[in-house]
Design a protein around this motif. Sequence first.
Motif, PDB file in Angstrom:
ATOM      1  N   LEU A 155     -16.410   5.535  -2.643  1.00 55.66           N
ATOM      2  CA  LEU A 155     -14.955   5.435  -2.547  1.00 55.66           C
ATOM      3  C   LEU A 155     -14.279   5.983  -3.807  1.00 55.66           C
ATOM      4  O   LEU A 155     -13.261   6.670  -3.732  1.00 55.66           O
ATOM      5  CB  LEU A 155     -14.539   3.978  -2.316  1.00 55.66           C
ATOM      6  CG  LEU A 155     -14.889   3.397  -0.939  1.00 55.66           C
ATOM      7  CD1 LEU A 155     -14.559   1.916  -0.899  1.00 55.66           C
ATOM      8  CD2 LEU A 155     -14.132   4.136   0.148  1.00 55.66           C
ATOM      9  N   TRP A 156     -14.867   5.699  -4.963  1.00 54.59           N
ATOM     10  CA  TRP A 156     -14.298   6.210  -6.203  1.00 54.59           C
ATOM     11  C   TRP A 156     -14.364   7.736  -6.249  1.00 54.59           C
ATOM     12  O   TRP A 156     -13.412   8.405  -6.662  1.00 54.59           O
ATOM     13  CB  TRP A 156     -15.057   5.625  -7.386  1.00 54.59           C
ATOM     14  CG  TRP A 156     -14.500   6.070  -8.711  1.00 54.59           C
ATOM     15  CD1 TRP A 156     -13.446   5.547  -9.378  1.00 54.59           C
ATOM     16  CD2 TRP A 156     -14.975   7.162  -9.494  1.00 54.59           C
ATOM     17  NE1 TRP A 156     -13.214   6.236 -10.539  1.00 54.59           N
ATOM     18  CE2 TRP A 156     -14.145   7.241 -10.649  1.00 54.59           C
ATOM     19  CE3 TRP A 156     -16.001   8.080  -9.361  1.00 54.59           C
ATOM     20  CZ2 TRP A 156     -14.335   8.200 -11.624  1.00 54.59           C
ATOM     21  CZ3 TRP A 156     -16.195   9.027 -10.342  1.00 54.59           C
ATOM     22  CH2 TRP A 156     -15.369   9.087 -11.463  1.00 54.59           C
ATOM     23  N   LEU A 157     -15.472   8.301  -5.806  1.00 56.67           N
ATOM     24  CA  LEU A 157     -15.618   9.753  -5.781  1.00 56.67           C
ATOM     25  C   LEU A 157     -14.619  10.393  -4.819  1.00 56.67           C
ATOM     26  O   LEU A 157     -14.033  11.447  -5.107  1.00 56.67           O
ATOM     27  CB  LEU A 157     -17.047  10.135  -5.397  1.00 56.67           C
ATOM     28  CG  LEU A 157     -18.135   9.844  -6.444  1.00 56.67           C
ATOM     29  CD1 LEU A 157     -19.515  10.152  -5.874  1.00 56.67           C
ATOM     30  CD2 LEU A 157     -17.881  10.651  -7.710  1.00 56.67           C
ATOM     31  N   VAL A 158     -14.414   9.756  -3.665  1.00 57.39           N
ATOM     32  CA  VAL A 158     -13.462  10.293  -2.694  1.00 57.39           C
ATOM     33  C   VAL A 158     -12.052  10.277  -3.277  1.00 57.39           C
ATOM     34  O   VAL A 158     -11.291  11.255  -3.151  1.00 57.39           O
ATOM     35  CB  VAL A 158     -13.518   9.483  -1.383  1.00 57.39           C
ATOM     36  CG1 VAL A 158     -12.352   9.854  -0.481  1.00 57.39           C
ATOM     37  CG2 VAL A 158     -14.837   9.726  -0.665  1.00 57.39           C
TER      38      VAL A 158
ATOM     39  N   TYR B 150      -0.228  10.089  -3.827  1.00 61.09           N
ATOM     40  CA  TYR B 150      -1.676  10.066  -3.590  1.00 61.09           C
ATOM     41  C   TYR B 150      -2.424   9.539  -4.809  1.00 61.09           C
ATOM     42  O   TYR B 150      -3.321   8.695  -4.700  1.00 61.09           O
ATOM     43  CB  TYR B 150      -2.160  11.473  -3.242  1.00 61.09           C
ATOM     44  CG  TYR B 150      -3.603  11.527  -2.800  1.00 61.09           C
ATOM     45  CD1 TYR B 150      -3.934  11.440  -1.451  1.00 61.09           C
ATOM     46  CD2 TYR B 150      -4.629  11.653  -3.722  1.00 61.09           C
ATOM     47  CE1 TYR B 150      -5.244  11.479  -1.036  1.00 61.09           C
ATOM     48  CE2 TYR B 150      -5.948  11.691  -3.326  1.00 61.09           C
ATOM     49  CZ  TYR B 150      -6.256  11.609  -1.975  1.00 61.09           C
ATOM     50  OH  TYR B 150      -7.565  11.639  -1.582  1.00 61.09           O
ATOM     51  N   MET B 151      -2.049  10.031  -5.983  1.00 64.77           N
ATOM     52  CA  MET B 151      -2.726   9.581  -7.198  1.00 64.77           C
ATOM     53  C   MET B 151      -2.453   8.109  -7.471  1.00 64.77           C
ATOM     54  O   MET B 151      -3.325   7.393  -7.948  1.00 64.77           O
ATOM     55  CB  MET B 151      -2.298  10.447  -8.379  1.00 64.77           C
ATOM     56  CG  MET B 151      -2.900  11.852  -8.352  1.00 64.77           C
ATOM     57  SD  MET B 151      -2.527  12.839  -9.811  1.00 64.77           S
ATOM     58  CE  MET B 151      -0.835  13.303  -9.450  1.00 64.77           C
ATOM     59  N   LEU B 152      -1.250   7.647  -7.142  1.00 60.46           N
ATOM     60  CA  LEU B 152      -0.934   6.240  -7.324  1.00 60.46           C
ATOM     61  C   LEU B 152      -1.792   5.379  -6.407  1.00 60.46           C
ATOM     62  O   LEU B 152      -2.393   4.383  -6.836  1.00 60.46           O
ATOM     63  CB  LEU B 152       0.546   5.997  -7.044  1.00 60.46           C
ATOM     64  CG  LEU B 152       1.008   4.537  -7.079  1.00 60.46           C
ATOM     65  CD1 LEU B 152       0.789   3.948  -8.467  1.00 60.46           C
ATOM     66  CD2 LEU B 152       2.467   4.423  -6.671  1.00 60.46           C
TER      67      LEU B 152
ATOM     68  N   LEU C 246      -4.723   2.633  -7.367  1.00 62.20           N
ATOM     69  CA  LEU C 246      -4.711   1.248  -6.895  1.00 62.20           C
ATOM     70  C   LEU C 246      -6.004   0.897  -6.176  1.00 62.20           C
ATOM     71  O   LEU C 246      -6.546  -0.207  -6.339  1.00 62.20           O
ATOM     72  CB  LEU C 246      -3.514   1.033  -5.965  1.00 62.20           C
ATOM     73  CG  LEU C 246      -2.123   1.120  -6.614  1.00 62.20           C
ATOM     74  CD1 LEU C 246      -1.044   1.004  -5.560  1.00 62.20           C
ATOM     75  CD2 LEU C 246      -1.956   0.038  -7.670  1.00 62.20           C
ATOM     76  N   VAL C 247      -6.540   1.837  -5.384  1.00 62.27           N
ATOM     77  CA  VAL C 247      -7.805   1.595  -4.675  1.00 62.27           C
ATOM     78  C   VAL C 247      -8.932   1.402  -5.668  1.00 62.27           C
ATOM     79  O   VAL C 247      -9.769   0.495  -5.533  1.00 62.27           O
ATOM     80  CB  VAL C 247      -8.100   2.759  -3.717  1.00 62.27           C
ATOM     81  CG1 VAL C 247      -9.532   2.656  -3.177  1.00 62.27           C
ATOM     82  CG2 VAL C 247      -7.118   2.754  -2.560  1.00 62.27           C
ATOM     83  N   ILE C 248      -8.987   2.249  -6.683  1.00 63.85           N
ATOM     84  CA  ILE C 248     -10.049   2.126  -7.690  1.00 63.85           C
ATOM     85  C   ILE C 248      -9.944   0.793  -8.415  1.00 63.85           C
ATOM     86  O   ILE C 248     -10.950   0.099  -8.635  1.00 63.85           O
ATOM     87  CB  ILE C 248      -9.964   3.303  -8.679  1.00 63.85           C
ATOM     88  CG1 ILE C 248     -10.302   4.616  -7.961  1.00 63.85           C
ATOM     89  CG2 ILE C 248     -10.916   3.093  -9.847  1.00 63.85           C
ATOM     90  CD1 ILE C 248     -10.080   5.845  -8.807  1.00 63.85           C
ATOM     91  N   ALA C 249      -8.716   0.412  -8.770  1.00 62.27           N
ATOM     92  CA  ALA C 249      -8.531  -0.868  -9.453  1.00 62.27           C
ATOM     93  C   ALA C 249      -8.942  -2.025  -8.557  1.00 62.27           C
ATOM     94  O   ALA C 249      -9.575  -2.987  -9.008  1.00 62.27           O
ATOM     95  CB  ALA C 249      -7.071  -1.012  -9.881  1.00 62.27           C
ATOM     96  N   TYR C 250      -8.618  -1.929  -7.240  1.00 58.86           N
ATOM     97  CA  TYR C 250      -8.999  -2.984  -6.310  1.00 58.86           C
ATOM     98  C   TYR C 250     -10.510  -3.087  -6.179  1.00 58.86           C
ATOM     99  O   TYR C 250     -11.082  -4.183  -6.197  1.00 58.86           O
ATOM    100  CB  TYR C 250      -8.363  -2.715  -4.953  1.00 58.86           C
ATOM    101  CG  TYR C 250      -8.918  -3.582  -3.834  1.00 58.86           C
ATOM    102  CD1 TYR C 250      -8.579  -4.929  -3.738  1.00 58.86           C
ATOM    103  CD2 TYR C 250      -9.802  -3.043  -2.903  1.00 58.86           C
ATOM    104  CE1 TYR C 250      -9.102  -5.720  -2.731  1.00 58.86           C
ATOM    105  CE2 TYR C 250     -10.324  -3.825  -1.888  1.00 58.86           C
ATOM    106  CZ  TYR C 250      -9.974  -5.165  -1.804  1.00 58.86           C
ATOM    107  OH  TYR C 250     -10.486  -5.937  -0.800  1.00 58.86           O
TER     108      TYR C 250
ATOM    109  N   ARG D 126     -12.757  -6.266  -7.082  1.00 61.70           N
ATOM    110  CA  ARG D 126     -13.614  -6.919  -6.094  1.00 61.70           C
ATOM    111  C   ARG D 126     -15.070  -6.942  -6.540  1.00 61.70           C
ATOM    112  O   ARG D 126     -15.789  -7.917  -6.326  1.00 61.70           O
ATOM    113  CB  ARG D 126     -13.497  -6.197  -4.757  1.00 61.70           C
ATOM    114  CG  ARG D 126     -14.139  -6.965  -3.595  1.00 61.70           C
ATOM    115  CD  ARG D 126     -14.067  -6.202  -2.308  1.00 61.70           C
ATOM    116  NE  ARG D 126     -14.942  -5.037  -2.334  1.00 61.70           N
ATOM    117  CZ  ARG D 126     -15.175  -4.271  -1.265  1.00 61.70           C
ATOM    118  NH1 ARG D 126     -14.578  -4.538  -0.126  1.00 61.70           N
ATOM    119  NH2 ARG D 126     -15.966  -3.233  -1.360  1.00 61.70           N
ATOM    120  N   SER D 127     -15.527  -5.883  -7.167  1.00 62.62           N
ATOM    121  CA  SER D 127     -16.895  -5.839  -7.661  1.00 62.62           C
ATOM    122  C   SER D 127     -17.136  -6.926  -8.690  1.00 62.62           C
ATOM    123  O   SER D 127     -18.174  -7.592  -8.693  1.00 62.62           O
ATOM    124  CB  SER D 127     -17.176  -4.462  -8.260  1.00 62.62           C
ATOM    125  OG  SER D 127     -18.439  -4.430  -8.870  1.00 62.62           O
TER     126      SER D 127
END
Length: 474
Positions: A58-61, A438-440, A444-448, A452-453
């Motif tokens: 997900l981070w790579l995407v 998109y970058m925002l 946010l996805v990366i931070a989430y 979660r990890s």
Amino acid sequence: MDTAQPTSGTCPDTCLDATTTCRSEEKLASGVTVSYQVNKPAAAAAAAEPLCARSLLLWLVASGGTGITIAIILAITWAAQPKAMRSTLSHNFISINPLDADAPTTPQTYLRDHSRSVIPVPVHSHNDYWRPRPLYSALAAGCMAVEADIWLSPDGADLLVGHHASQLSEARTLQSLYLDPLEQILDKLNPARVRVPGGVPGGPAPNGVYQSSPGTTLVLLLDVKGNATDIWPVVDKQLQPLRERGYLSRLEYDATANPTAKPVLRRGPITVVGTGSLTRSFSSSSSPSSNVTGIGCDALSRYPDSFLDAPLGSLADASNFGTLPGCRADSLLGLPLAKFHTASAPFPRELGTVLTSLSASQRGKMRASLQAAAARNLTSRYWGTPAWPISRRDLVWRALVEEGVGLLNADDIESAARLEWNRAYRAELVWMGVSSAYMLVASLVIAYLYDRSGRNRMRNVDGIDGIGRRGGND
């Protein structure tokens, strides 16, 4: 004594950091299985256990998608920019960052390498003295107007050119940067006037600085800094060599022969226009109480080859016009209309800010002012137009040309003189908005995922602690 034999070891399915908590089991000789937790270094754990594949993917995407989006925007922006239509020699001569900035430039350089192919365009070289080649770059680009800010020298005998008092130098004067080069260029293009000062009576009008259009006049806009009462007489004195050869536009008016005669403009290769403190007393609410170039009808005969810059915003108001008693000449703000040659206004103050495009009200106000200037034979100009993004600048330039502006005020004279500009401003706004969103979201996805990890890691550590404690009790 019971002997421990390791049976298994597992790590939680989370991303590894500095250390990784793993669960191990050992079976004692007595048959009792003991569970406990061990902190392994990340490097050792990484060799034995897989990373969090899903989170990494997900981070790579997210990062890869952001990079691709930015690359597409840059490619589209590059493709949408108009390409230079000049030769390398001409481009380097006009450029604000020439390759040979230290090379000397003379009137002969302009005449030999550029003058024959130059086509004049309605562009005003704003703060022309800032260029590596003042005057020459503007002429090579085909500008029909150049601007110089002038100050009185400390001894009161000369005129220095610069934007601020701290930038003045005795080596950069009005004569050395503009008047002398213009005289030399025009002398080369009008050899008969060198032999016979003023030209042959009844002979042809002198040629202008552009060989492709010898009848085109070059506007020399002088922005007076300081006391105009002291400065303008010095200007008039330094114009004498150009005046003697008939190179200056001139207002002809003979009050003794016929006081009600209309003033006549005799256009020459150079038209000198004063602005700045010379015209600061103009007001749409009242006539100026004093003026360097004369008051009322007196202005028609004082400094006949010096013209003025009118406030463009006042032209749409009919109450600012009238007729001067005595000479019956048309007037603007209490001065003869014939004394004005240009009309200028600051774009932000007159029309406001341009976001995505000019609004209908902005277009309407612009159109009214430009049409009013054209109806009075005044050359209109807006200064202070947007400079960035480039596509927004081009959008405003295109609107000004479409509405009939007389001169396009420009710092980037090479782009302005091209008259073919970027039309992708709105598309660039969309792309910038999409990419920013998109970058925002990706951030946010990366931070989430990271959060979660971390939570999963803590839950697994707590679970292993509980298993270890239960195993120890057994």
